[in-house]
Motif scaffolding. Sequence first.
Motif, PDB file in Angstrom:
ATOM      1  N   SER A 184      -5.750  10.181   4.772  1.00 24.80           N
ATOM      2  CA  SER A 184      -6.332   9.318   3.747  1.00 24.80           C
ATOM      3  C   SER A 184      -6.344   7.879   4.242  1.00 24.80           C
ATOM      4  CB  SER A 184      -5.520   9.407   2.457  1.00 24.80           C
ATOM      5  OG  SER A 184      -4.249   8.784   2.627  1.00 24.80           O
ATOM      6  N   ALA A 185      -7.140   7.048   3.573  1.00 26.02           N
ATOM      7  CA  ALA A 185      -7.215   5.634   3.951  1.00 26.02           C
ATOM      8  C   ALA A 185      -5.858   4.961   3.795  1.00 26.02           C
ATOM      9  CB  ALA A 185      -8.254   4.933   3.095  1.00 26.02           C
ATOM     10  N   TYR A 186      -5.086   5.364   2.775  1.00 27.38           N
ATOM     11  CA  TYR A 186      -3.768   4.765   2.549  1.00 27.38           C
ATOM     12  C   TYR A 186      -2.814   5.105   3.687  1.00 27.38           C
ATOM     13  CZ  TYR A 186      -5.200   3.709  -2.236  1.00 27.38           C
ATOM     14  OH  TYR A 186      -5.850   3.203  -3.339  1.00 27.38           O
ATOM     15  N   SER A 187      -2.766   6.384   4.090  1.00 24.43           N
ATOM     16  CA  SER A 187      -1.847   6.775   5.159  1.00 24.43           C
ATOM     17  C   SER A 187      -2.260   6.146   6.484  1.00 24.43           C
ATOM     18  CB  SER A 187      -1.800   8.304   5.299  1.00 24.43           C
ATOM     19  OG  SER A 187      -3.074   8.828   5.609  1.00 24.43           O
ATOM     20  N   MET A 188      -3.580   6.031   6.723  1.00 23.45           N
ATOM     21  CA  MET A 188      -4.045   5.380   7.945  1.00 23.45           C
ATOM     22  C   MET A 188      -3.574   3.932   8.001  1.00 23.45           C
ATOM     23  SD  MET A 188      -7.968   6.689   8.461  1.00 23.45           S
ATOM     24  CE  MET A 188      -8.233   5.475   9.758  1.00 23.45           C
ATOM     25  N   THR A 189      -3.742   3.229   6.881  1.00 20.96           N
ATOM     26  CA  THR A 189      -3.342   1.823   6.842  1.00 20.96           C
ATOM     27  C   THR A 189      -1.832   1.678   6.976  1.00 20.96           C
ATOM     28  OG1 THR A 189      -5.204   1.385   5.384  1.00 20.96           O
ATOM     29  CG2 THR A 189      -3.534  -0.325   5.554  1.00 20.96           C
ATOM     30  N   LEU A 211       0.806  -1.221   0.000  1.00 21.11           N
ATOM     31  CA  LEU A 211       0.000   0.000   0.000  1.00 21.11           C
ATOM     32  C   LEU A 211       0.840   1.272   0.000  1.00 21.11           C
ATOM     33  CD1 LEU A 211      -2.850  -1.137   2.381  1.00 21.11           C
ATOM     34  CD2 LEU A 211      -3.013  -0.666  -0.045  1.00 21.11           C
ATOM     35  N   SER A 212       2.042   1.222   0.593  1.00 20.17           N
ATOM     36  CA  SER A 212       2.905   2.411   0.544  1.00 20.17           C
ATOM     37  C   SER A 212       3.386   2.659  -0.879  1.00 20.17           C
ATOM     38  CB  SER A 212       4.088   2.260   1.502  1.00 20.17           C
ATOM     39  OG  SER A 212       4.868   1.121   1.183  1.00 20.17           O
ATOM     40  N   ILE A 213       3.675   1.586  -1.629  1.00 23.08           N
ATOM     41  CA  ILE A 213       4.075   1.733  -3.038  1.00 23.08           C
ATOM     42  C   ILE A 213       2.904   2.298  -3.847  1.00 23.08           C
ATOM     43  CG2 ILE A 213       4.690   0.468  -5.134  1.00 23.08           C
ATOM     44  CD1 ILE A 213       6.301  -1.459  -3.340  1.00 23.08           C
ATOM     45  N   LEU A 214       1.717   1.761  -3.606  1.00 23.12           N
ATOM     46  CA  LEU A 214       0.530   2.243  -4.304  1.00 23.12           C
ATOM     47  C   LEU A 214       0.237   3.694  -3.946  1.00 23.12           C
ATOM     48  CD1 LEU A 214      -1.566   0.972  -6.240  1.00 23.12           C
ATOM     49  CD2 LEU A 214      -3.022   0.600  -4.239  1.00 23.12           C
ATOM     50  N   TRP A 215       0.366   4.012  -2.680  1.00 23.76           N
ATOM     51  CA  TRP A 215       0.162   5.375  -2.176  1.00 23.76           C
ATOM     52  C   TRP A 215       1.132   6.345  -2.851  1.00 23.76           C
ATOM     53  CZ3 TRP A 215       2.331   7.145   3.114  1.00 23.76           C
ATOM     54  CH2 TRP A 215       1.765   8.370   3.505  1.00 23.76           C
ATOM     55  N   TYR A 216       2.369   5.895  -3.024  1.00 28.27           N
ATOM     56  CA  TYR A 216       3.398   6.748  -3.627  1.00 28.27           C
ATOM     57  C   TYR A 216       3.118   6.972  -5.115  1.00 28.27           C
ATOM     58  CZ  TYR A 216       7.949   8.293  -5.348  1.00 28.27           C
ATOM     59  OH  TYR A 216       8.946   8.994  -5.960  1.00 28.27           O
ATOM     60  N   GLU A 230      -1.232  14.611   1.113  1.00 26.15           N
ATOM     61  CA  GLU A 230      -1.628  14.138   2.440  1.00 26.15           C
ATOM     62  C   GLU A 230      -1.698  15.295   3.442  1.00 26.15           C
ATOM     63  OE1 GLU A 230      -3.363  11.543   4.491  1.00 26.15           O
ATOM     64  OE2 GLU A 230      -2.295  10.693   2.776  1.00 26.15           O
ATOM     65  N   GLN A 231      -2.754  15.316   4.246  1.00 26.86           N
ATOM     66  CA  GLN A 231      -2.917  16.339   5.273  1.00 26.86           C
ATOM     67  C   GLN A 231      -2.605  15.726   6.640  1.00 26.86           C
ATOM     68  OE1 GLN A 231      -6.630  18.549   5.018  1.00 26.86           O
ATOM     69  NE2 GLN A 231      -6.864  17.981   2.860  1.00 26.86           N
ATOM     70  N   TRP A 232      -1.383  15.962   7.112  1.00 27.12           N
ATOM     71  CA  TRP A 232      -0.934  15.363   8.363  1.00 27.12           C
ATOM     72  C   TRP A 232      -1.429  16.180   9.552  1.00 27.12           C
ATOM     73  CZ3 TRP A 232       0.791  10.622   7.900  1.00 27.12           C
ATOM     74  CH2 TRP A 232       1.401  10.233   6.708  1.00 27.12           C
ATOM     75  N   ASN A 233      -1.860  15.478  10.569  1.00 21.45           N
ATOM     76  CA  ASN A 233      -2.345  16.104  11.790  1.00 21.45           C
ATOM     77  C   ASN A 233      -1.844  15.268  12.963  1.00 21.45           C
ATOM     78  OD1 ASN A 233      -4.459  16.122  14.089  1.00 21.45           O
ATOM     79  ND2 ASN A 233      -4.972  17.970  12.927  1.00 21.45           N
ATOM     80  N   LYS A 234      -1.117  15.918  13.875  1.00 20.67           N
ATOM     81  CA  LYS A 234      -0.471  15.179  14.970  1.00 20.67           C
ATOM     82  C   LYS A 234      -1.469  14.372  15.787  1.00 20.67           C
ATOM     83  CE  LYS A 234       2.530  15.730  19.002  1.00 20.67           C
ATOM     84  NZ  LYS A 234       3.264  16.698  19.854  1.00 20.67           N
TER      85      LYS A 234
END
Length: 301
Positions: free
Chosen positions: A176-181, A45-50, A58-62
């Motif tokens: 996003s769903a990808y970053s969560m996973t 999924l990280s490859i797909l995400w990339y 991606e909107q990162w939130n601590k």
Amino acid sequence: MNIGAAIKLAIAMAIFGSIGFFTINTGIPAVELVFIRCICATLFLSILWYFTGGHKTEQWNKREVLQTCLCGIFLVLNWVFLFKAFNKMSISITISIYNLAPIIVLILGTIFLKERMTVKAILATVVCFIGSILIVGIDNFQSINSLMNSGFVWALLSAICYALTMLTSKTIHNLSAYSMTYIQTTVGIVMLLPLCDFTVFNGLTVSNWLYILGTGIIHTGFVYYLFFDSIRNLPTMVVSVLTFVDPVVAILLDVLVLSFIPSLLQTFGIILIFGSILYIIFKPTTTIETNPSVEKQASTS
């Protein structure tokens, strides 16, 4: 309705339903299997995400990252307990208990979120409990040892962790769903690495490795892709209905391939559980609103 998206989601749910069959043929314990699954999912999924360019927007939130890490802990425990249950009792019984999660969400919401539980919700909960007793067997509830050996506790713990994943992820909106996973499966790698016994991989057959890699790449990576690519184009009601393809396929495989024949009481128990769950999903009785897309993302089984 987007027919293509509906077909993708149905395929994803059908593949999800075969996870139990794959699990019992891997030849390795639950902890090591989940560890491999986390590695495969993270890489895929990280490859797909990339390559889809999602990492650039991606909107990162601590707060959400920390919350997702907590979700990852519950998600990984959910998988470990589920796979342990598969090794103790039939897939049909395990899946039936595992799908008690929506009912557990109602109970936890009442306890911790001060949500109001109506008489109808309480009735559905009681019916599910009776169904659980029937499918596991009344005899197994007469002593702690018989209950532990039946696998019921593992399946119930898995359902509880599934429900906790739902509750802790319901307020995550920016990631996003990808970053969560990616975050969740990375947490799984870190959690399980010290617990893994790598000697269990010695002497595995080609068949074992195919089932192991299938569990990681197909059931996690590929299915996640189909799932995420479809749910955004489908109405909530359609997603809710299609998620039931998962337990149906699991039970059919158990009966047709593994020759599991439920008794009359077990069949009645399964009907009670899924009847109550369907009632809860399509006739909400509390103010809890659970996003089906988040639920299934969290249960990836």
